[in-house]
Design a protein around this motif. Structure first.
Motif, short mmCIF file in Angstrom:
data_model
loop_
_atom_site.label_atom_id
_atom_site.label_comp_id
_atom_site.label_asym_id
_atom_site.label_seq_id
_atom_site.Cartn_x
_atom_site.Cartn_y
_atom_site.Cartn_z
N GLY A 3 -0.23 12.73 3.59
CA GLY A 3 0.73 12.94 2.52
C GLY A 3 0.49 12.06 1.31
O GLY A 3 0.65 12.50 0.17
N TYR A 4 0.12 10.80 1.54
CA TYR A 4 -0.11 9.89 0.41
C TYR A 4 -1.07 8.78 0.80
O TYR A 4 -1.27 8.48 1.98
N LEU A 5 -1.65 8.16 -0.23
CA LEU A 5 -2.39 6.92 -0.13
C LEU A 5 -1.58 5.86 -0.85
O LEU A 5 -1.08 6.10 -1.95
N MET A 15 -0.84 6.85 4.46
CA MET A 15 -1.33 5.56 4.93
C MET A 15 -1.53 4.61 3.76
O MET A 15 -1.78 5.03 2.63
N GLN A 16 -1.33 3.31 4.06
CA GLN A 16 -1.71 2.29 3.09
C GLN A 16 -3.21 2.04 3.25
O GLN A 16 -3.72 1.92 4.37
N LEU A 17 -3.90 1.99 2.13
CA LEU A 17 -5.35 1.85 2.18
C LEU A 17 -5.77 0.47 2.64
O LEU A 17 -5.13 -0.54 2.31
N PRO A 18 -6.87 0.38 3.39
CA PRO A 18 -7.46 -0.92 3.69
C PRO A 18 -8.20 -1.44 2.46
O PRO A 18 -8.16 -0.81 1.40
N VAL A 19 -8.85 -2.55 2.59
CA VAL A 19 -9.74 -3.13 1.57
C VAL A 19 -8.96 -3.63 0.35
O VAL A 19 -9.15 -4.76 -0.10
N GLN A 20 -8.07 -2.79 -0.21
CA GLN A 20 -7.39 -3.15 -1.46
C GLN A 20 -6.39 -4.29 -1.31
O GLN A 20 -6.01 -4.92 -2.28
N SER A 21 -5.92 -4.56 -0.11
CA SER A 21 -5.15 -5.78 0.16
C SER A 21 -5.59 -6.29 1.51
O SER A 21 -5.78 -5.51 2.45
N GLN A 22 -5.78 -7.61 1.62
CA GLN A 22 -6.40 -8.15 2.84
C GLN A 22 -5.63 -9.31 3.44
O GLN A 22 -6.19 -10.35 3.80
N SER A 23 -4.32 -9.13 3.55
CA SER A 23 -3.51 -10.11 4.27
C SER A 23 -4.03 -10.24 5.69
O SER A 23 -4.43 -9.25 6.33
N THR A 24 -3.99 -11.46 6.23
CA THR A 24 -4.46 -11.67 7.60
C THR A 24 -3.55 -10.99 8.63
O THR A 24 -3.93 -10.87 9.79
N ILE A 25 -2.38 -10.55 8.22
CA ILE A 25 -1.46 -9.87 9.14
C ILE A 25 -2.06 -8.56 9.62
O ILE A 25 -1.86 -8.15 10.76
N TYR A 26 -2.81 -7.88 8.73
CA TYR A 26 -3.26 -6.54 9.11
C TYR A 26 -4.72 -6.23 8.78
O TYR A 26 -5.25 -5.22 9.25
N ALA A 27 -5.40 -7.02 8.00
CA ALA A 27 -6.78 -6.67 7.61
C ALA A 27 -7.73 -6.77 8.80
O ALA A 27 -7.63 -7.68 9.63
N GLU A 28 -8.67 -5.82 8.85
CA GLU A 28 -9.72 -5.86 9.87
C GLU A 28 -10.90 -6.68 9.34
O GLU A 28 -11.08 -6.84 8.13
#
Length: 301
Positions: free
Chosen positions: A38-40, A1-14
């Motif tokens: 498997g990965y971060l 999974m791609q981690l949240p918080v570390q990038s906060q584009s409005t396309i996907y950030a909660e």
């Protein structure tokens, strides 16, 4: 999974991510590690121009610093740059950073690379935006040399030329996997001919079979051999019945329902899937990661 918080584009950030920070990243990384992911993955942008800040935000953690921090608090999960815009930096600098990261992490790095798309970012650091594709092609070759076993790597190309310059420590892995990101025709071709894997940029399911077939054809025609990892980014997920609006594109329901849908990626020829969960808090995200690892992932095998 791609981690949240570390990038906060409005396309996907909660919404909850705006007030989150390092402690949240650590807990989420540990949850993914425990759940058998498997990965971060962590994104890469140096600076966002004002014209794009409203959509992209300016929150983009540095991938090397972030992955190194998380390497120290996890044990097994691999660490992916998705993607490093390597044309912004000299390949010896990139190699020094990521070789050290792999050394410190005990051989868990996957180096994902891409061409980048923000002109002002390139201009600010004196990098060539117009020729970024050609620069990336050569940078991959230079990184192959600089991340290899030789203490004194050597590369002679149009954009970069180096020899007789030692870099220790070497990566812990004898071969650092190099995955190429992007879904444009040049990016797909680059992945097929120069990469160890492909990271599509959010292609919907219906587009994947043709792109995968093209990769296989290009590799066969060029006589390229060796292992190759085809990736995909899934729709947003929510394990269970959400009591709130998670969006019409979100895959939600019982674990077997989600697993049955995700197994279609394997049938297309996909080797690894990158998932993202809808959530209203860190606690809910950790619950989703845990549920996926325990109840959905085993049904994918």
């Amino acid at each position: 999974m791609q981690l949240p918080v570390q990038s906060q584009s409005t396309i996907y950030a909660e919404e909850w991510e705006a007030g989150a920070g390092p402690a949240d990243l650590v807990e989420i990384a540990r949850a993914a590690d425990r759940a058998g992911f498997g990965y971060l993955a962590v994104c890469d942008h140096v600076a966002i121009p004002r014209r794009l800040a409203g959509a992209m935000s300016t929150v983009w953690y540095d991938p090397v610093a972030t992955l190194a921090h998380l390497a120290a608090v996890t044990e097994r999960v691999r660490l992916l740059s998705h993607v490093a815009v390597v044309g912004l930096r000299h390949p010896l600098l990139t190699a020094k950073q990521y070789a050290t990261l792999d050394h410190l992490a005990g051989g868990r790095l996957i180096l994902g690379v891409g061409a980048g798309h923000v002109r002002e970012e390139f201009e600010a650091v004196g990098a060539d935006f117009e020729r970024r594709g050609a620069v990336l092609d050569e940078t991959i070759d230079a990184l192959r040399a600089a991340l290899g076993p030789a203490e004194f790597p050597e590369h002679h190309g149009k954009f970069y030329d180096f020899a007789g310059l030692g870099q220790l420590p070497r990566p812990a892995q004898p071969h650092v996997p190099l995955w190429v990101g992007g879904s444009s025709p040049p990016a797909v071709r680059r992945a097929a001919l120069k990469g160890d894997g492909w990271l599509p940029q959010g292609d919907p399911r219906e587009r994947l079979p043709a792109r995968i077939a093209r990769i296989r054809r290009l590799r066969e025609e060029a006589g390229v051999e060796g292992a190759f990892t085809v990736g995909a980014i899934t729709e947003p997920l929510y394990v269970g019945r959400a009591g709130w609006e998670v969006g019409r594109r979100t895959l939600t329901g019982a674990p077997e329902e989600i697993a049955a849908s995700l197994r279609a990626y394997r049938a297309m020829g996909v080797d690894q899937i990158q998932v993202r969960f809808r959530s209203r808090s860190r606690a809910e995200l950790v619950e989703q990661i845990t549920a996926f690892g325990a109840e959905v992932a085993p049904r994918l095998r």
